[in-house]
Motif scaffolding. Structure first.
Motif, PDB file in Angstrom:
ATOM      1  N   SER A  83       0.839  -1.200   0.000  1.00  0.00           N
ATOM      2  CA  SER A  83       0.000   0.000   0.000  1.00  0.00           C
ATOM      3  C   SER A  83       0.871   1.246   0.000  1.00  0.00           C
ATOM      4  CB  SER A  83      -0.894   0.030   1.244  1.00  0.00           C
ATOM      5  OG  SER A  83      -1.860  -0.981   1.181  1.00  0.00           O
ATOM      6  N   HIS A  84       0.272   2.366  -0.379  1.00  0.00           N
ATOM      7  CA  HIS A  84       0.970   3.645  -0.358  1.00  0.00           C
ATOM      8  C   HIS A  84       1.491   3.898   1.060  1.00  0.00           C
ATOM      9  CE1 HIS A  84       1.629   7.968  -0.516  1.00  0.00           C
ATOM     10  NE2 HIS A  84       1.663   7.831  -1.841  1.00  0.00           N
ATOM     11  N   PRO A  85       2.691   4.445   1.211  1.00  0.00           N
ATOM     12  CA  PRO A  85       3.237   4.693   2.547  1.00  0.00           C
ATOM     13  C   PRO A  85       2.318   5.527   3.442  1.00  0.00           C
ATOM     14  CG  PRO A  85       4.957   4.949   0.909  1.00  0.00           C
ATOM     15  CD  PRO A  85       3.662   4.762   0.152  1.00  0.00           C
ATOM     16  N   ALA A  86       1.578   6.475   2.881  1.00  0.00           N
ATOM     17  CA  ALA A  86       0.662   7.281   3.690  1.00  0.00           C
ATOM     18  C   ALA A  86      -0.444   6.417   4.283  1.00  0.00           C
ATOM     19  CB  ALA A  86       0.068   8.408   2.842  1.00  0.00           C
ATOM     20  N   VAL A  87      -0.934   5.468   3.514  1.00  0.00           N
ATOM     21  CA  VAL A  87      -1.989   4.572   3.999  1.00  0.00           C
ATOM     22  C   VAL A  87      -1.419   3.636   5.063  1.00  0.00           C
ATOM     23  CG1 VAL A  87      -3.638   2.796   3.316  1.00  0.00           C
ATOM     24  CG2 VAL A  87      -3.238   4.762   1.820  1.00  0.00           C
ATOM     25  N   GLN A  88      -0.216   3.142   4.846  1.00  0.00           N
ATOM     26  CA  GLN A  88       0.406   2.283   5.851  1.00  0.00           C
ATOM     27  C   GLN A  88       0.590   3.033   7.176  1.00  0.00           C
ATOM     28  OE1 GLN A  88       3.687  -0.303   4.779  1.00  0.00           O
ATOM     29  NE2 GLN A  88       3.319   0.148   2.619  1.00  0.00           N
ATOM     30  N   ARG A  89       1.022   4.276   7.072  1.00  0.00           N
ATOM     31  CA  ARG A  89       1.234   5.072   8.283  1.00  0.00           C
ATOM     32  C   ARG A  89      -0.082   5.354   8.989  1.00  0.00           C
ATOM     33  NH1 ARG A  89       3.472   5.724  12.766  1.00  0.00           N
ATOM     34  NH2 ARG A  89       3.779   7.854  13.455  1.00  0.00           N
ATOM     35  N   ALA A  90      -1.126   5.669   8.227  1.00  0.00           N
ATOM     36  CA  ALA A  90      -2.438   5.927   8.825  1.00  0.00           C
ATOM     37  C   ALA A  90      -2.931   4.699   9.584  1.00  0.00           C
ATOM     38  CB  ALA A  90      -3.439   6.321   7.739  1.00  0.00           C
ATOM     39  N   ASN A  91      -2.711   3.517   9.016  1.00  0.00           N
ATOM     40  CA  ASN A  91      -3.121   2.288   9.700  1.00  0.00           C
ATOM     41  C   ASN A  91      -2.283   2.049  10.948  1.00  0.00           C
ATOM     42  OD1 ASN A  91      -5.307   0.694   8.201  1.00  0.00           O
ATOM     43  ND2 ASN A  91      -3.996   1.452   6.564  1.00  0.00           N
ATOM     44  N   ALA A  92      -0.994   2.355  10.881  1.00  0.00           N
ATOM     45  CA  ALA A  92      -0.147   2.209  12.066  1.00  0.00           C
ATOM     46  C   ALA A  92      -0.615   3.142  13.171  1.00  0.00           C
ATOM     47  CB  ALA A  92       1.312   2.483  11.706  1.00  0.00           C
ATOM     48  N   LEU A  93      -0.906   4.387  12.828  1.00  0.00           N
ATOM     49  CA  LEU A  93      -1.391   5.339  13.834  1.00  0.00           C
ATOM     50  C   LEU A  93      -2.719   4.902  14.426  1.00  0.00           C
ATOM     51  CD1 LEU A  93      -0.466   8.682  12.057  1.00  0.00           C
ATOM     52  CD2 LEU A  93       0.581   7.744  14.143  1.00  0.00           C
ATOM     53  N   LEU A  94      -3.603   4.397  13.588  1.00  0.00           N
ATOM     54  CA  LEU A  94      -4.887   3.903  14.070  1.00  0.00           C
ATOM     55  C   LEU A  94      -4.680   2.818  15.121  1.00  0.00           C
ATOM     56  CD1 LEU A  94      -8.006   3.820  13.781  1.00  0.00           C
ATOM     57  CD2 LEU A  94      -7.666   2.138  11.965  1.00  0.00           C
ATOM     58  N   SER A  95      -3.815   1.863  14.815  1.00  0.00           N
ATOM     59  CA  SER A  95      -3.586   0.766  15.765  1.00  0.00           C
ATOM     60  C   SER A  95      -2.871   1.236  17.025  1.00  0.00           C
ATOM     61  CB  SER A  95      -2.807  -0.366  15.096  1.00  0.00           C
ATOM     62  OG  SER A  95      -1.466   0.011  14.857  1.00  0.00           O
ATOM     63  N   GLU A  96      -1.998   2.227  16.887  1.00  0.00           N
ATOM     64  CA  GLU A  96      -1.266   2.735  18.059  1.00  0.00           C
ATOM     65  C   GLU A  96      -2.180   3.464  19.043  1.00  0.00           C
ATOM     66  OE1 GLU A  96       1.927   5.129  16.512  1.00  0.00           O
ATOM     67  OE2 GLU A  96       2.773   3.429  15.414  1.00  0.00           O
ATOM     68  N   CYS A  97      -3.242   4.037  18.527  1.00  0.00           N
ATOM     69  CA  CYS A  97      -4.158   4.787  19.398  1.00  0.00           C
ATOM     70  C   CYS A  97      -5.060   3.882  20.229  1.00  0.00           C
ATOM     71  CB  CYS A  97      -5.011   5.731  18.560  1.00  0.00           C
ATOM     72  SG  CYS A  97      -4.083   7.144  17.930  1.00  0.00           S
ATOM     73  N   MET A  98      -5.230   2.639  19.806  1.00  0.00           N
ATOM     74  CA  MET A  98      -6.090   1.702  20.536  1.00  0.00           C
ATOM     75  C   MET A  98      -5.218   0.756  21.347  1.00  0.00           C
ATOM     76  SD  MET A  98      -9.041   0.870  17.719  1.00  0.00           S
ATOM     77  CE  MET A  98      -7.932   0.415  16.404  1.00  0.00           C
ATOM     78  N   SER A  99      -5.439   0.729  22.654  1.00  0.00           N
ATOM     79  CA  SER A  99      -4.564  -0.049  23.536  1.00  0.00           C
ATOM     80  C   SER A  99      -4.648  -1.546  23.282  1.00  0.00           C
ATOM     81  CB  SER A  99      -4.882   0.256  25.002  1.00  0.00           C
ATOM     82  OG  SER A  99      -6.196  -0.174  25.315  1.00  0.00           O
ATOM     83  N   ARG A 100      -5.758  -2.033  22.746  1.00  0.00           N
ATOM     84  CA  ARG A 100      -5.905  -3.472  22.527  1.00  0.00           C
ATOM     85  C   ARG A 100      -5.924  -3.819  21.044  1.00  0.00           C
ATOM     86  NH1 ARG A 100     -10.057  -6.436  26.029  1.00  0.00           N
ATOM     87  NH2 ARG A 100      -8.682  -8.134  25.446  1.00  0.00           N
ATOM     88  N   ALA A 101      -5.275  -2.990  20.236  1.00  0.00           N
ATOM     89  CA  ALA A 101      -5.248  -3.238  18.797  1.00  0.00           C
ATOM     90  C   ALA A 101      -3.965  -3.936  18.381  1.00  0.00           C
ATOM     91  CB  ALA A 101      -5.383  -1.931  18.025  1.00  0.00           C
ATOM     92  N   ALA A 102      -4.107  -4.831  17.439  1.00  0.00           N
ATOM     93  CA  ALA A 102      -2.963  -5.479  16.804  1.00  0.00           C
ATOM     94  C   ALA A 102      -2.881  -4.949  15.385  1.00  0.00           C
ATOM     95  CB  ALA A 102      -3.153  -6.993  16.788  1.00  0.00           C
ATOM     96  N   LEU A 103      -1.678  -4.747  14.912  1.00  0.00           N
ATOM     97  CA  LEU A 103      -1.435  -4.312  13.538  1.00  0.00           C
ATOM     98  C   LEU A 103      -0.828  -5.472  12.778  1.00  0.00           C
ATOM     99  CD1 LEU A 103      -1.276  -2.103  11.328  1.00  0.00           C
ATOM    100  CD2 LEU A 103       0.995  -1.542  12.248  1.00  0.00           C
ATOM    101  N   ALA A 104      -1.483  -5.867  11.703  1.00  0.00           N
ATOM    102  CA  ALA A 104      -0.983  -6.961  10.876  1.00  0.00           C
ATOM    103  C   ALA A 104      -0.691  -6.426   9.483  1.00  0.00           C
ATOM    104  CB  ALA A 104      -2.005  -8.091  10.797  1.00  0.00           C
ATOM    105  N   THR A 105       0.341  -6.959   8.873  1.00  0.00           N
ATOM    106  CA  THR A 105       0.724  -6.549   7.525  1.00  0.00           C
ATOM    107  C   THR A 105       0.786  -7.769   6.627  1.00  0.00           C
ATOM    108  OG1 THR A 105       2.042  -4.725   8.418  1.00  0.00           O
ATOM    109  CG2 THR A 105       2.501  -5.393   6.147  1.00  0.00           C
ATOM    110  N   ILE A 106       0.101  -7.687   5.516  1.00  0.00           N
ATOM    111  CA  ILE A 106       0.237  -8.694   4.465  1.00  0.00           C
ATOM    112  C   ILE A 106       1.177  -8.055   3.459  1.00  0.00           C
ATOM    113  CG2 ILE A 106      -0.916 -10.077   2.702  1.00  0.00           C
ATOM    114  CD1 ILE A 106      -3.476  -9.897   4.407  1.00  0.00           C
TER     115      ILE A 106
END
Length: 126
Positions: free
Chosen positions: A67-90
């Motif tokens: 994915s575009h780096p901006a989209v990857q970063r947005a998803n990383a930030l989303l997961s970082e804001c939630m204490s019980r979120a996991a971030l997975a990358t395909i």
């Protein structure tokens, strides 16, 4: 047509729109106006980090490594804001991964559900 093709290629990678069957491209063009309204409503929806931090259930954010780096970063930030979120990358997927990588997406969801109680986190599928 050029605007929707550019947007699809932004999210899916260069050549994504051209790779789609004509019927799918025609549908994308025909529904562009509705898609614009969807995006407009999303931009008007404030989602502060504090609201995300209040999410108490286990969550899984899946992103594509292609994915575009901006989209990857947005998803990383989303997961970082939630204490019980996991971030997975395909790694080999982009935005339209449910169409291009359905088995990998399904496996990540199954692993997340199975591991939610144990607190484990899946980070990548190659």
């Amino acid at each position: 047509m050029e605007a929707i093709a550019a947007m699809i290629d932004f999210y899916g990678g260069a050549g994504t729109y051209a790779s789609w069957p004509q019927r799918v491209r025609d549908y994308a063009v025909a529904t562009t106006a509705v898609n614009i309204l969807d995006w407009a409503s999303a931009y008007g929806f404030a989602l502060p980090a504090a609201a995300l931090a209040a999410v108490e259930i286990p969550a899984l954010v899946i992103r594509g490594g292609a994915s575009h780096p901006a989209v990857q970063r947005a998803n990383a930030l989303l997961s970082e804001c939630m204490s019980r979120a996991a971030l997975a990358t395909i790694e080999t997927a982009a935005h339209f991964m449910i169409a291009t990588h359905p088995n990998e997406v399904g496996c990540l969801i199954a692993q997340h559900v199975d591991g939610a109680e144990a607190g484990s986190r899946v980070v990548s599928i190659r």
